[in-house]
Design an enzyme around this catalytic site. Structure first.
Site, PDB file in Angstrom:
ATOM      1  N   GLY A   1      27.363  43.954  56.344  1.00 56.56           N
ATOM      2  CA  GLY A   1      28.137  43.467  55.217  1.00 56.56           C
ATOM      3  C   GLY A   1      27.497  42.291  54.507  1.00 56.56           C
ATOM      4  N   HIS A   2      28.122  41.889  53.401  1.00 51.96           N
ATOM      5  CA  HIS A   2      27.566  40.812  52.578  1.00 51.96           C
ATOM      6  C   HIS A   2      27.602  39.472  53.313  1.00 51.96           C
ATOM      7  CE1 HIS A   2      31.807  40.215  50.555  1.00 51.96           C
ATOM      8  NE2 HIS A   2      31.821  39.971  51.845  1.00 51.96           N
ATOM      9  N   ASN A   3      26.594  38.660  53.033  1.00 53.62           N
ATOM     10  CA  ASN A   3      26.464  37.295  53.579  1.00 53.62           C
ATOM     11  C   ASN A   3      26.152  37.254  55.072  1.00 53.62           C
ATOM     12  OD1 ASN A   3      27.360  36.511  50.987  1.00 53.62           O
ATOM     13  ND2 ASN A   3      29.486  36.410  51.689  1.00 53.62           N
TER      14      ASN A   3
END
Length: 355
Positions: free
Chosen positions: A257-259
């Site tokens: 996922g993002h980050n």
């Protein structure tokens, strides 16, 4: 065993030379002139094949093998049939891999699927893209504006490299892979069908306007010597970047996922799901189908058992497992306790006749 249709045929090699290559000891030097022409498993090997043995689960295969030679540890040496030449090695599989890498280097890093050695006529390359000498671009690949690609890199059939992406030297971008908003280091192997740099799953949920999408304006940073398995998806960051650390190896069909920040030399098995803004330290190993909640921290050297669900931070060198995951010793104790309760309840005479 390696199939010559797909992989280079190994050179015929005397056992004495194989002992040198693998740093093993040929127990019977009189067999040093015996020629080996390939590698095989114990059950498929013939008189001109080299095999290895390091697991008692395959003792029956060792007993019945027709292999010409076998790499084996001193512990199991006596179990090798008399017709099989023994190559004594402290770590038989590591020795086997050493010669496999020597003979089958073409299997370590994929090349052009179509035997291409330059830019295919059907590839679409923006005139502002900068490709160093020695880059191979297979048919139907698309390379966008201001892309930079280092020498020795192979871009597979139908791959799409979005504007501004930077890819280092000696990389492989697998067929039908899509990359955008990403900076990729050297010696990175991306298997077919990956998606890197697409939107992360960012919304303000259930507001008066419905699910309000949050702009994802970060990047994906993949450091040197990373491997990304087929069908894996790596979302770009929303504000901070999504980072994959140097030397990390990711199996097939993993969702990142993002980050997310993943440290150096981590191992991620197949079908893992990592939620956003997760931080994973160095040398972490995650088993297949592990799911980890967002905003957690997984410490350096931690290991998580396959099919575990993680909802809490894991300290450095922690060994966790279960659903929800907890320290494995605690998890095992709880499993034993529950099994004991079930067993005792079945033995309770008060329960007789109850449904």
């Amino acid at each position: 065993m390696a199939q010559p249709t797909f992989f280079t045929k190994p050179p015929a090699t005397a056992l004495a030379d194989i002992a040198t290559l693998t740093k093993a000891l040929l127990v019977d030097p009189t067999r040093g002139d015996h020629v080996i022409t390939g590698l095989a498993s114990l059950d498929e090997a013939g008189p001109m094949h080299l095999a290895f043995f390091d697991n008692l689960k395959y003792a029956d295969q060792l007993k019945a093998t027709r292999a010409g030679a076998c790499l084996v540890s001193p512990r199991f040496e006596a179990q090798v049939p008399a017709h099989v030449a023994v190559l004594r090695a402290a770590q038989p599989f590591r020795a086997f891999v050493r010669i496999a890498r020597e003979w089958h280097g073409d299997a370590l890093r994929p090349q052009s699927w179509v035997g291409n050695d330059g830019i295919a006529p059907s590839a679409i390359i923006d005139p502002t893209a900068r490709l160093e000498d020695g880059v191979i671009v297979d048919p139907l690949a698309v390379i966008g504006a201001d892309v930079e690609i280092g020498s020795g890199t192979v871009v597979g059939v139908g791959a799409v490299i979005g504007p501004g992406v930077k890819i280092g030297r000696d990389c492989n971008v697998g067929a039908r892979t899509a990359i955008q908003c990403a900076l990729i280091g050297n010696d990175v192997l991306i298997h077919p069908g990956c998606s890197i740099g697409q939107d992360g799953y960012g919304f303000i949920f259930f507001g008066p306007e419905g699910h309000l999408k949050v702009p994802q304006t970060g990047r994906v940073l993949i450091q040197n010597n990373v491997e990304v398995g087929a069908g894996t998806t790596i979302d770009r960051g929303s504000l901070r970047d999504t980072v994959i650390g140097e030397g990390t190896k990711i199996d097939n069909q993993v969702q990142i996922g993002h980050n997310v920040t993943i440290g150096r030399n981590c191992l991620l098995a197949a079908q893992i799901g990592l939620a956003g803004s997760l931080t994973i330290g160095d040398n972490v190993a995650l088993g297949a189908k592990v799911g980890i909640n967002n905003h957690l921290k997984i410490g350096d050297g931690a290991q998580v058992t396959a099919m575990s669900g993680v909802k809490d931070d894991i300290p450095p060198n922690g060994r966790w497992g279960g659903f929800f995951a907890k320290p494995t010793k605690q998890w095992f104790k709880e499993i034993i306790a529950v099994e004991r309760l079930v067993r005792d309840s079945r033995a309770d005479p008060k329960d007789e006749g109850r449904e």
